[in-house]
Design a protein around this motif. Structure first.
Motif, PDB file in Angstrom:
ATOM      1  N   ASN A 553       0.845  -1.193   0.000  1.00 13.29           N
ATOM      2  CA  ASN A 553       0.000   0.000   0.000  1.00 13.29           C
ATOM      3  C   ASN A 553       0.878   1.239   0.000  1.00 13.29           C
ATOM      4  N   ARG A 554       0.364   2.308  -0.585  1.00 12.09           N
ATOM      5  CA  ARG A 554       1.122   3.562  -0.670  1.00 12.09           C
ATOM      6  C   ARG A 554       0.289   4.699  -0.093  1.00 12.09           C
ATOM      7  N   ILE A 555       0.800   5.340   0.963  1.00 10.87           N
ATOM      8  CA  ILE A 555       0.174   6.507   1.591  1.00 10.87           C
ATOM      9  C   ILE A 555       1.062   7.694   1.235  1.00 10.87           C
ATOM     10  N   GLN A 556       0.629   8.512   0.293  1.00  6.92           N
ATOM     11  CA  GLN A 556       1.537   9.501  -0.293  1.00  6.92           C
ATOM     12  C   GLN A 556       0.844  10.840  -0.510  1.00  6.92           C
ATOM     13  N   ASN A 557       1.587  11.902  -0.180  1.00  9.36           N
ATOM     14  CA  ASN A 557       1.213  13.262  -0.561  1.00  9.36           C
ATOM     15  C   ASN A 557      -0.114  13.722   0.049  1.00  9.36           C
ATOM     16  N   ASN A 558      -0.442  13.185   1.221  1.00  6.25           N
ATOM     17  CA  ASN A 558      -1.660  13.587   1.909  1.00  6.25           C
ATOM     18  C   ASN A 558      -1.367  14.683   2.933  1.00  6.25           C
ATOM     19  N   ILE A 559      -2.395  15.398   3.335  1.00  9.37           N
ATOM     20  CA  ILE A 559      -2.309  16.397   4.394  1.00  9.37           C
ATOM     21  C   ILE A 559      -3.125  15.889   5.575  1.00  9.37           C
ATOM     22  N   PHE A 560      -2.490  15.815   6.742  1.00 10.34           N
ATOM     23  CA  PHE A 560      -3.154  15.356   7.962  1.00 10.34           C
ATOM     24  C   PHE A 560      -3.116  16.484   8.986  1.00 10.34           C
ATOM     25  N   ILE A 561      -4.274  16.906   9.464  1.00 14.05           N
ATOM     26  CA  ILE A 561      -4.355  17.936  10.485  1.00 14.05           C
ATOM     27  C   ILE A 561      -5.164  17.385  11.658  1.00 14.05           C
ATOM     28  N   GLU A 562      -4.535  17.365  12.832  1.00 12.84           N
ATOM     29  CA  GLU A 562      -5.197  16.951  14.076  1.00 12.84           C
ATOM     30  C   GLU A 562      -5.788  15.545  13.959  1.00 12.84           C
ATOM     31  N   CYS A 563      -4.973  14.617  13.503  1.00 12.17           N
ATOM     32  CA  CYS A 563      -5.366  13.212  13.437  1.00 12.17           C
ATOM     33  C   CYS A 563      -4.535  12.417  14.454  1.00 12.17           C
ATOM     34  N   ALA A 564      -5.080  11.291  14.919  1.00  7.78           N
ATOM     35  CA  ALA A 564      -4.387  10.552  15.974  1.00  7.78           C
ATOM     36  C   ALA A 564      -4.568   9.045  15.798  1.00  7.78           C
ATOM     37  N   PRO A 565      -3.657   8.411  15.045  1.00  7.24           N
ATOM     38  CA  PRO A 565      -2.541   9.018  14.334  1.00  7.24           C
ATOM     39  C   PRO A 565      -2.921   9.358  12.896  1.00  7.24           C
TER      40      PRO A 565
END
Length: 738
Positions: A553-565
Motif C-alpha cells: 500500500n502507498r500513503i503519499q502526498n496527503n495532508i493530515f491535520i489533528e489526526c491521531a494518528p
C-alpha cells in the motif's frame, strides 16, 4: 467562404444526422385512450396526455418496434403530481434507445413528480377520544393519535422482521414518515442505551464459544453465551406483555448490530432468553442495547407503535398535532426495474415511501439516473449490477433505511472494468434502520468511479469498496460513524487480490466513532493490499490512514491535520489475527485463501498486473511488506503508529513533513495495549529513527484553520519533502452542496 456561411453549412450538416425528438406526456389529468402528444388536455376533451406509466411504456415500445420510422430521441414527460407504484415498473431491451437517440423518462421541466410506493394516512383521532383498549401509558395518551389501518385499506407486516448487520432483508417492514422524516418505533430508553449487565455462563456446550483471543473481563471469551442475558433496572416489569417486543443492540462489536426476539422475559431475575437465530458474534457484558416496539414506551414526540393484531397505529407527532403529512411505506417490490436496457435516462424524478428498492439496474449499458431525489425508502435506493457504463449523477438521497448506491460491474477474473459511476450526489441521513454495514456508496467488481459526492450524517461507514481498479476521488465525507466503532469513512477489508484502487483528493473530516476501536478515515482492513491513498485532506479524521496487516500500500502526498494518528500500520498476521493463516487454529478463517484461489493469480491478467501476488504465500504472507509512507504533511496530532511488531525496517517512511507533538509510537503488541514507546519531536531518538523525514520545529505553523477550511502556505513547505501541491480549496469545495 465566409465564416458565417461555413457555420450555416455545418449546422445543416449536423441537422441532417442528428435525430429528431418525439415527446410523450403523462399526467394525473390524462387518459390512456388519448395520444399522449399534448402536455394538457385539449379544451374539447378529445385528446391530451396519457394517464399511466404502463401505457406510456407501451407507446414507446410500439414506436421503437416500428421499422418504417427513423430512430428518434424519445422524451416521456411526467407532469406534476404523485404516481402510485403498487407493483413497480419494468423497463428492458424493448424500451431501449441507441447512442444518438436515447429514451428519457423525466419530470416535466420545473415541476415536481413523485413516484410513490406508500400511502398517505388520514383519519387520525386523539387516543383520549377514541375509546379503544390500549397499552399506552396514561401520561402519554393526551399527546397520542390513533388510526385503524385496515379501515383505510392499508397493508402491513403481520410481524416485525429480524435485522442483521450482514444480511439485508428486502422488502423491509412498513415505516412511518412525518413531513418526509423517518419516525421512531416506540423504544426504551428513548435516547441513551442500556448495557448488558451480564451474560450468564451456564453448564454444557455454549451456543457460541466466543472470541478466545479477546477476553474483556479477563475470564470469558468475548461473545460466549448460552442464550441468556441480564439487564439493569425494573422497567420491563411495568409492561403488560413482551409479545412482539424486540431488542436492538451492538451485542459484541460496535460495527455489528442486530435485532433479537425474546423467548422468555424473567422480570424477577432481570433475565432475557433470546430467541434464535442468535447474533453471529454472540453477546458480551457491557455492550449497548434497547427494547423496541414497546407500546408502553410510546412516550416521546416522533414515536409510533403498530398493534399488528388489531391494526391500530398509535403516533405522537413531533409537533404535538397533526398539521403535517403522515405517510406509511407500502410497495414491497422494486419501484423501477431496468433489466437488459441500453441508452435509457431517468431524470428529475422523486422516489419515496417504498418498502423495497427504488431502482435496480441489471445487465444494462448506458443507463443514466440524473437529478433525481430518493427519500423515505425502506430498501437500497439504487443498485447497478452487471452491464457497463451506467451512472448516478446529481441526485439527493436522504432518510434511507439502508444505503444509497451499489455499483457492481466488470469481471474480476479478466479485470475488464464495468465503468459504472456515481458522481456529484448528496447522500445524508442514510442507514437509519440498518445501523451498520449499509454505506452510502458500495463499489464492487472492477473499475467503478465515485467522485464529488457529499456524504454525511450516518451511524456507520461512508463508502465501501471491494474488487479492483476503482477510482475514489474528490468526495467529502464527514459526521459519519456517529454511533459505532472500528469503522472507516472509506473501507475495504480481507482480500489480498482487491488491488489497484486509487483513493485521491478526498476531504475527510470530523469523523466520530464513539464505539470500541474508534474511527478511521481510509480503513484498509484485514490484509487489504495494493491500494494508493494520494493527495487527500484529513482533518480530525481519527486514525486517518490505516493499514491493517496488508502489503504494497502507498500513503503519499496527503495532508493530515489533528489526526491521531495520521498513519497506522499493524502486523496483525503476526499476532492476534494468525487464525487467517494457521489451518490448525480453532478459529481458522479461509476467506483470504478463498479469494486468492478464485483470482487465479498465476495466470494473466493477474500475473501481469500484480506479479507480486504469484508468490505471496511463499513470501511470509503474515508479514506486512512493501508499505510506503512518503511525502505527507502532518500537524497537530500523532504522525505514525506501528503495532504488532512492525518497525521502520519493515515499512518505508520517508520525506514526510512531521509537525505533530508525537512523531511515532511503536509496540510489539496491538493498539489496545497501552504499553508502547513514544517518540516526540525534539528528542534525539526521534530524530535518528525518522532521519529520512523532516521534523518541523518552528512554532509558526505552515497552515491555519478557518472553520472547516484548511489554508496551507505552500511556500513554507520545504522542497526536500517532495510534496506535490494539492489544491486544498478544490478538495474542500469539490462537492456542490445541493
Amino acid at each position: 467562404m465566409t465564416k458565417r456561411f461555413f457555420h450555416l453549412l455545418l449546422f445543416l450538416s449536423l441537422a441532417s444526422v442528428l435525430p429528431a425528438t418525439e415527446v410523450l406526456f403523462i399526467s394525473n389529468k390524462g387518459n390512456d385512450a388519448w395520444s399522449g402528444n399534448f402536455a394538457d388536455p385539449l379544451p374539447d376533451g378529445s385528446d391530451g396526455p396519457l394517464a399511466s406509466l404502463a401505457e406510456a411504456r407501451q407507446r414507446v415500445r410500439d414506436r421503437l418496434a416500428d421499422p418504417t420510422r427513423p430512430r428518434e430521441e424519445i422524451l416521456v414527460n411526467l407532469r406534476a403530481g404523485e404516481y402510485p407504484l403498487g407493483s413497480g415498473l419494468v423497463l428492458g431491451e424493448a424500451d431501449s434507445g441507441i447512442g444518438p437517440a436515447p429514451v428519457t423518462w423525466q419530470a416535466y421541466p420545473g415541476e415536481q413528480v413523485v413516484l410513490s410506493g406508500g400511502k398517505r394516512i388520514e383519519g387520525f383521532q386523539r387516543l383520549a377520544d377514541a375509546g379503544i383498549p390500549n397499552r399506552i401509558r396514561e401520561s402519554a395518551r393526551p399527546q397520542v393519535w390513533v388510526v385503524h389501518l385496515p379501515s383505510l385499506g392499508i397493508e402491513f407486516n403481520p410481524a416485525l422482521q429480524r435485522r442483521d448487520f450482514y444480511r439485508l432483508e428486502e422488502p423491509g417492514p412498513v415505516e412511518l414518515y412525518y413531513n418526509n422524516r423517518l419516525m421512531t418505533l416506540a423504544r426504551y430508553p428513548d435516547e441513551d442505551w442500556l448495557q448488558v449487565a451480564d451474560v450468564p455462563q451456564l453448564q454444557g456446550e455454549p451456543l457460541n464459544p466466543g472470541h478466545h483471543e479477546d477476553k474483556r473481563d479477563g475470564k470469558v471469551p468475548t461473545g460466549r453465551h448460552y442464550g441468556w442475558i441480564t439487564y439493569p433496572g425494573d422497567r420491563p416489569s411495568t409492561w403488560a406483555s413482551t409479545n412482539d417486543v424486540w431488542l436492538h443492540g451492538f451485542w459484541t462489536w460496535d460495527w455489528a448490530d442486530s435485532t433479537q426476539g425474546i423467548d422468555e422475559l424473567d422480570t424477577g431475575n432481570h433475565r432475557i432468553l433470546l430467541a434464535p437465530p442468535h447474533h453471529r458474534y454472540g453477546y458480551t457484558s457491557g455492550q449497548r442495547f434497547r427494547f423496541i416496539n414497546v407500546p408502553e414506551e410510546l412516550d416521546s414526540p416522533g414515536e409510533w407503535y403498530l398493534d399488528r393484531k388489531s391494526g391500530y397505529l398509535y403516533f405522537w407527532p413531533p409537533e404535538g398535532d397533526l398539521s403535517g403529512e403522515v405517510r406509511i411505506s407500502q410497495c414491497p417490490e422494486t419501484m423501477l426495474q431496468i433489466d437488459g436496457a441500453e441508452w435509457l435516462n431517468i431524470r428529475g424524478l422523486n422516489f419515496a415511501w417504498s418498502r423495497g428498492p427504488a431502482i435496480q439496474v441489471t445487465d444494462s449499458r448506458e443507463v443514466l439516473i440524473d437529478d433525481c431525489r430518493f427519500f423515505d425508502l425502506g430498501g437500497r435506493a439504487i443498485t447497478v449490477e452487471g452491464g457497463a457504463h451506467c451512472g448516478v449523477t446529481n441526485c439527493e438521497f436522504t432518510q434511507l433505511a439502508v444505503g444509497a448506491v451499489d455499483l457492481d460491474g466488470g469481471d474480476r477474473k479478466t479485470l475488464v472494468p464495468g465503468r459504472h459511476y456515481v458522481i456529484n450526489n448528496h447522500i445524508h441521513a442514510f442507514s437509519q434502520v440498518y445501523r451498520t454495514n449499509q454505506p452510502a456508496i458500495r463499489l464492487l467488481g472492477v473499475g467503478q468511479h465515485a467522485s464529488r459526492n457529499h456524504i454525511h450524517n450516518a451511524p456507520h461507514m461512508g463508502l465501501y469498496f471491494r474488487g479492483n481498479d476503482h477510482l475514489i476521488e474528490y468526495n467529502e465525507i464527514h459526521d459519519i460513524a456517529l454511533e459505532t466503532g472500528d469503522v472507516g469513512a472509506i473501507y475495504v477489508g480481507r482480500d489480498y487480490t482487491s488491488r489497484g484502487t486509487i483513493v485521491r483528493y478526498n476531504y475527510l473530516h470530523h469523523l466520530h466513532g464513539p464505539g470500541l476501536h474508534g474511527v478511521r478515515g481510509v480503513y484498509l482492513d484485514d490484509f487489504s493490499s495494493g491500494i494508493v491513498v494520494f493527495g487527500n485532506l484529513f482533518y480530525k479524521a481519527g486514525r486517518a490512514a490505516f493499514i491493517g496487516g496488508g502489503r504494497n500500500n502507498r500513503i503519499q502526498n496527503n495532508i493530515f491535520i489533528e489526526c491521531a494518528p495520521s498513519v497506522q500500520i499493524d502486523g496483525r498476521g503476526l499476532s492476534w489475527a494468525v487464525h487467517h493463516f494457521d489451518e490448525s487454529h480453532p478459529r481458522y478463517a479461509s476467506t483470504l485463501r478463498d479469494f486468492y484461489a478464485a483470482a487465479n493469480v498465476t495466470e494473466p491478467p493477474y500475473s501481469i498486473r500484480y506479479p507480486e501476488l504469484q508468490y505471496l504465500y511463499q513470501d511470509e504472507p503474515r508479514v506486512p511488506k512493501g508499505n510506503v509512507v512518503e511525502n505527507n504533511i502532518s500537524f497537530g496530532g500523532i504522525f505514525l503508529d506501528l503495532y504488532d511488531g512492525v518497525d521502520l525496517e519493515l515499512a518505508t517512511v520517508r520525506n514526510n513533513l512531521i509537525g505533530d507533538p508525537v512523531a511515532l509510537r511503536m509496540s510489539e503488541t496491538s493498539d489496545q495495549d497501552p504499553r508502547f514507546t513514544v517518540y516526540r519531536i525534539g528528542e534525539p531518538d526521534t530524530a535518528e529513527l525518522l532521519r529520512d523525514n523532516i521534523l518541523w520545529k518552528d512554532p509558526d505553523l505552515p497552515f491555519r484553520v478557518e472553520g472547516d477550511r484548511i489554508l496551507l502556505d505552500l511556500d513554507a513547505i520545504p522542497a526536500e519533502a517532495g510534496f506535490l501541491p494539492v489544491q486544498v480549496d478544490e478538495v474542500e469545495s469539490s462537492v456542490e452542496d445541493r
